[in-house]
Design an enzyme around this catalytic site. Structure first.
Site, PDB file in Angstrom:
ATOM      1  CG  HIS A  17      -1.952  -1.073   1.352  1.00  0.00           C
ATOM      2  ND1 HIS A  17      -1.990  -1.696   2.306  1.00  0.00           N
ATOM      3  CD2 HIS A  17      -2.758  -1.359   0.368  1.00  0.00           C
ATOM      4  CE1 HIS A  17      -3.189  -2.793   2.154  1.00  0.00           C
ATOM      5  NE2 HIS A  17      -3.646  -2.598   0.951  1.00  0.00           N
ATOM      6  CE  LYS A  41     -14.456  -6.462   3.586  1.00  0.00           C
ATOM      7  NZ  LYS A  41     -13.304  -6.148   2.806  1.00  0.00           N
ATOM      8  NE  ARG A  92      -3.265  -7.256  -4.105  1.00  0.00           N
ATOM      9  CZ  ARG A  92      -4.075  -7.227  -3.143  1.00  0.00           C
ATOM     10  NH1 ARG A  92      -3.574  -7.471  -1.985  1.00  0.00           N
ATOM     11  NH2 ARG A  92      -5.460  -7.238  -3.364  1.00  0.00           N
ATOM     12  CB  SER A 130      -4.571  -6.533   4.501  1.00  0.00           C
ATOM     13  OG  SER A 130      -4.005  -5.314   3.928  1.00  0.00           O
TER      14      SER A 130
END
Ligand code: ADP
Length: 162
Positions: A17, A41, A92, A130
């Site tokens: 990040h 979440k 990614r 993460s």
């Protein structure tokens, strides 16, 4: 030059990040990091903690001109509020592209004035998420290669270490 918003969960912020922000900083007049508050979440770090961690991580990297804030709402709305016309995201391996494309298509329907811009992850951070950082930490592993020092310390504290 445009203003860019870099939105994400950042639970916790990783070196991937921070690298994205450093590179985005060279392309845009201003980069604003937006820590998403998602009531569905249950994050490891609260939104306030994630904001503080990202700020500290940027400070550690010598970046002093990137604002970090938290936001519970539409990305296009925070873009309008800070005057951003770009949503900056990273790509990614694997499913990032498909997921990002559907987010971008919806955002364009909501506000055609906002463009999505993607930066490819640096090779060493391609597999870094993460989620994997949280998992490794939970099992007592060393995450110092993956996260800024301040984040590694915060993870140790969170997991009950020193
Ligand atoms: P989200 O839940 O919104 O995907 P993340 O915190 O996982 O939030 O990621 C935020 C943004 O940072 C996304 O654009 C993601 O692709 C990017 N990102 C995450 N990890 C990396 C990495 N290792 N390298 C480059 N970009 C990354």
């Amino acid at each position: 030059m445009a203003i860019a918003v870099h939105p994400g969960s950042f639970d916790p912020p990783t070196k991937g990040h921070v690298d994205l922000v450093l590179r985005g900083r060279k392309l845009f007049e201003r980069v604003v990091v937006v820590v998403g508050v998602n009531s569905r979440k249950q994050p490891l770090f609260s939104a306030a903690e994630r904001v503080e961690l990202f700020r500290a991580a940027l400070e550690e990297a010598g970046v002093t001109d990137v604002e970090v804030l938290s936001w519970e709402g539409l990305t296009v709305e925070i873009c309008r509020r800070v005057g951003a016309t770009v949503v900056l995201r990273g790509l990614r391996q694997g499913g990032d592209f498909e997921a990002e494309q559907s987010i971008a298509l919806m955002n364009r329907r909501l506000d055609p004035g906002i463009e999505a811009v993607y930066l490819n992850s640096r090779e060493e951070y391609l597999g870094l998420t993460s989620t994997s950082v949280r998992e490794i930490s939970r099992m007592g592993g060393d995450v110092s290669a993956f996260v800024p020092t301040v984040v590694a310390s915060a993870l140790r504290r969170k997991m009950g270490g020193s």
